[in-house]
Scaffold this motif. Structure first.
Motif, PDB file in Angstrom:
ATOM      1  N   MET A   1       0.835  -1.204   0.000  1.00 14.36           N
ATOM      2  CA  MET A   1       0.000   0.000   0.000  1.00 14.36           C
ATOM      3  C   MET A   1       0.866   1.249   0.000  1.00 14.36           C
ATOM      4  O   MET A   1       1.836   1.327   0.752  1.00 14.36           O
ATOM      5  CB  MET A   1      -0.896   0.020   1.237  1.00 14.36           C
TER       6      MET A   1
ATOM      7  N   GLN B 291      -5.225   0.176  -1.430  1.00 17.34           N
ATOM      8  CA  GLN B 291      -5.750  -0.838  -0.512  1.00 17.34           C
ATOM      9  C   GLN B 291      -5.104  -2.185  -0.803  1.00 17.34           C
ATOM     10  O   GLN B 291      -4.778  -2.492  -1.962  1.00 17.34           O
ATOM     11  CB  GLN B 291      -7.265  -0.934  -0.719  1.00 17.34           C
TER      12      GLN B 291
ATOM     13  N   ARG C 117      -0.369  -5.577   2.613  1.00 24.12           N
ATOM     14  CA  ARG C 117      -0.981  -4.686   3.600  1.00 24.12           C
ATOM     15  C   ARG C 117       0.100  -3.828   4.280  1.00 24.12           C
ATOM     16  O   ARG C 117       1.222  -4.287   4.461  1.00 24.12           O
ATOM     17  CB  ARG C 117      -1.680  -5.517   4.664  1.00 24.12           C
ATOM     18  N   LYS C 118      -0.283  -2.629   4.630  1.00 21.63           N
ATOM     19  CA  LYS C 118       0.623  -1.756   5.389  1.00 21.63           C
ATOM     20  C   LYS C 118      -0.220  -1.154   6.502  1.00 21.63           C
ATOM     21  O   LYS C 118      -1.176  -0.421   6.204  1.00 21.63           O
ATOM     22  CB  LYS C 118       1.157  -0.673   4.462  1.00 21.63           C
ATOM     23  N   PRO C 119       0.064  -1.470   7.753  1.00 19.30           N
ATOM     24  CA  PRO C 119      -0.755  -0.913   8.835  1.00 19.30           C
ATOM     25  C   PRO C 119      -0.709   0.610   8.801  1.00 19.30           C
ATOM     26  O   PRO C 119       0.375   1.185   8.714  1.00 19.30           O
ATOM     27  CB  PRO C 119      -0.106  -1.452  10.116  1.00 19.30           C
ATOM     28  N   THR C 120      -1.867   1.230   8.803  1.00 20.62           N
ATOM     29  CA  THR C 120      -1.884   2.684   8.660  1.00 20.62           C
ATOM     30  C   THR C 120      -2.123   3.412   9.978  1.00 20.62           C
ATOM     31  O   THR C 120      -1.759   4.551  10.121  1.00 20.62           O
ATOM     32  CB  THR C 120      -2.969   3.102   7.660  1.00 20.62           C
ATOM     33  N   VAL C 121      -2.770   2.754  10.911  1.00 22.77           N
ATOM     34  CA  VAL C 121      -2.949   3.373  12.237  1.00 22.77           C
ATOM     35  C   VAL C 121      -2.351   2.396  13.236  1.00 22.77           C
ATOM     36  O   VAL C 121      -2.912   1.343  13.509  1.00 22.77           O
ATOM     37  CB  VAL C 121      -4.440   3.622  12.534  1.00 22.77           C
ATOM     38  N   GLU C 122      -1.192   2.719  13.749  1.00 21.96           N
ATOM     39  CA  GLU C 122      -0.469   1.759  14.578  1.00 21.96           C
ATOM     40  C   GLU C 122      -0.596   2.103  16.056  1.00 21.96           C
ATOM     41  O   GLU C 122      -0.310   3.220  16.470  1.00 21.96           O
ATOM     42  CB  GLU C 122       1.001   1.731  14.157  1.00 21.96           C
ATOM     43  N   SER C 123      -0.984   1.086  16.820  1.00 27.06           N
ATOM     44  CA  SER C 123      -1.209   1.319  18.245  1.00 27.06           C
ATOM     45  C   SER C 123       0.096   1.679  18.956  1.00 27.06           C
ATOM     46  O   SER C 123       0.083   2.445  19.916  1.00 27.06           O
ATOM     47  CB  SER C 123      -1.841   0.088  18.880  1.00 27.06           C
TER      48      SER C 123
END
Lengths: 175, 250
Positions: free
Chosen positions: A43, A113, A143-149
């Protein structure tokens, strides 16, 4: 029995004539991914596809419009994608493509996406009643995490904590 | 010391050093934290959804900044009056223009603190997405014009009304009305009234600019009309605040 045989023959002839009529249009399209594309895109990466629209017939193709389509092919999530956000270059027009001439088109795309996708270029011309399509080009978007905890948690807990500490420090110094 | 600078410094000090100011900042940061934590639950957002999140955070920072400015502005003159400190201030050699300029300086300091407070949140949700730097720059530009406009408007009301309560209530109603596009979304503003409201509302101008830049990656040239609306809002409210303070009555 002979009548049924003739009926099948008639249907087969009609279908094969239709198919050859559709294939005998003057345009042909090829579609290949650009050599500079990342081998395993994720992404946010940008891909480019190259297509060549070639007039292989004996007459000029007028009013040619070619456009790119994108389809997600993940099991259970099959759907045509709205290219609005993926690409600003969605269609090209060519007034005349003379016999023997070819037009090369670049189709840049930004991967929005994750998933498995299939891209195809289609073209129509003014006089033909059929659409010409390129072979498919398939690709997978990782996939690329976009909101990282691990980024949000320290901020969400840290900033109110710092302000609270400031309030406590101020209170301590006043007393 | 220049009286404008002196008043601005006093106002800024109340935000950064006083218990009340720090409590406000704590409450605002808590709102931002809760919003950010809610976003953690969805980690499979597409890049576009991520841009949507950045847009939401920008809108929230602007709305909270405007709310903070409204509270500061409503208290600026009416609060001084209620605390009995307005008359001594007016009896000094400081002119009403200098008073209002100093109060405006305090507003600017409040927004600067709020903006700096919001930046880590913006980075946390948007650093792996698109147009983060543009988001930071446009929040500074449009956020400043919109938020300070709200503060100046509340300051003007604070000078005209005799009580903080009335000034605050009127300012909050205006804030609710103008910030409503944050809740309504662009889809619900497509009617003739919605379009008209969008065209003149500075908050809509800011939100539409954020949307255009962060989500649609559009250039600065597209934002000229929106910038003009936000700038007009700032100039008009500054003029209103100046005029209201000049007409001040004890």
């Amino acid at each position: 029995m002979h009548r049924i045989g003739f009926l099948f023959l008639a249907v087969w002839l009609a279908l094969s004539c239709g198919a050859s009529w559709a294939a005998s249009g003057p345009l042909e399209i090829t579609l290949v991914p650009d050599a500079s594309n990342p081998p395993s895109p994720r992404m946010g990466d940008r891909l480019k596809f190259l297509s060549v629209i070639r007039n292989t017939g004996g007459r000029a193709a007028e009013g040619v419009v070619a456009w790119i389509s994108l389809v997600q092919v993940d099991p259970g999530r099959e759907q045509p994608m709205d290219l609005e956000d993926w690409s600003a270059h969605k269609a090209v027009t060519e007034a005349v493509v003379s016999p023997g001439r070819e037009v090369t088109v670049e189709w840049p795309m930004r991967l929005i996406q994750s998933g498995n996708y299939r891209v195809v270029v289609s073209a129509v011309e003014r006089q033909a009643s059929n659409v010409v399509t390129s072979p498919f080009a398939d690709f997978h978007v990782r996939r690329k995490p976009t909101v990282e905890s691990n980024r949000i948690l320290p901020i969400a807990l840290g900033i109110p904590g710092v302000i609270l500490a400031l309030m406590g420090w101020r209170r301590y110094h006043r007393s | 010391m220049n009286p404008v600078w002196w008043i601005a410094r006093k106002e800024s000090g109340e935000i950064l050093v006083s218990g009340r100011g720090l409590a406000w900042l704590f409450a605002l940061s808590l709102v931002m934290s809760v919003l950010s934590l809610l976003l953690v639950s969805n980690t499979e957002l597409s890049l576009l959804d991520n841009a949507q999140v950045v847009y939401m955070v920008m809108g929230t920072i602007t709305a909270l900044g405007a709310l903070f400015a409204v509270v500061l502005g409503a208290d600026a003159v009416a609060g001084e009056r209620e605390r009995g400190s307005l008359m001594p201030l007016l009896l000094t050699s400081v002119t009403p223009s200098e008073i209002v300029s100093g109060k405006m300086g305090g507003q600017a300091a409040g927004w600067t603190v709020m903006y700096l407070l919001g930046l880590p949140y913006l980075w946390a949700v948007g650093s792996s997405g698109q147009n983060l730097l543009q988001a930071i720059a446009y929040l500074a530009l449009f956020g400043t014009l919109t938020v300070l406009g709200f503060g100046f408007f509340a300051l003007g009301l604070s000078a005209r009304f005799r009580s903080v309560r009335t000034a605050l209530l009127t300012s909050l109603i205006a804030w609710m009305l103008l910030a409503s596009p944050l809740l309504l979304g662009p889809g619900l503003r497509q009617s003739a009234v919605g379009k008209w409201f969008d065209a003149v509302n500075p908050f809509s101008a800011s939100l539409n600019a954020f949307d255009s830049v962060v989500i649609d990656s559009q250039p600065f040239a597209v934002q000229a009309g929106r910038l003009a609306v936000a700038l007009a809002w700032l100039v008009l409210t500054a003029w209103y605040a100046m005029r209201s303070v000049r007409k001040l009555e004890l």
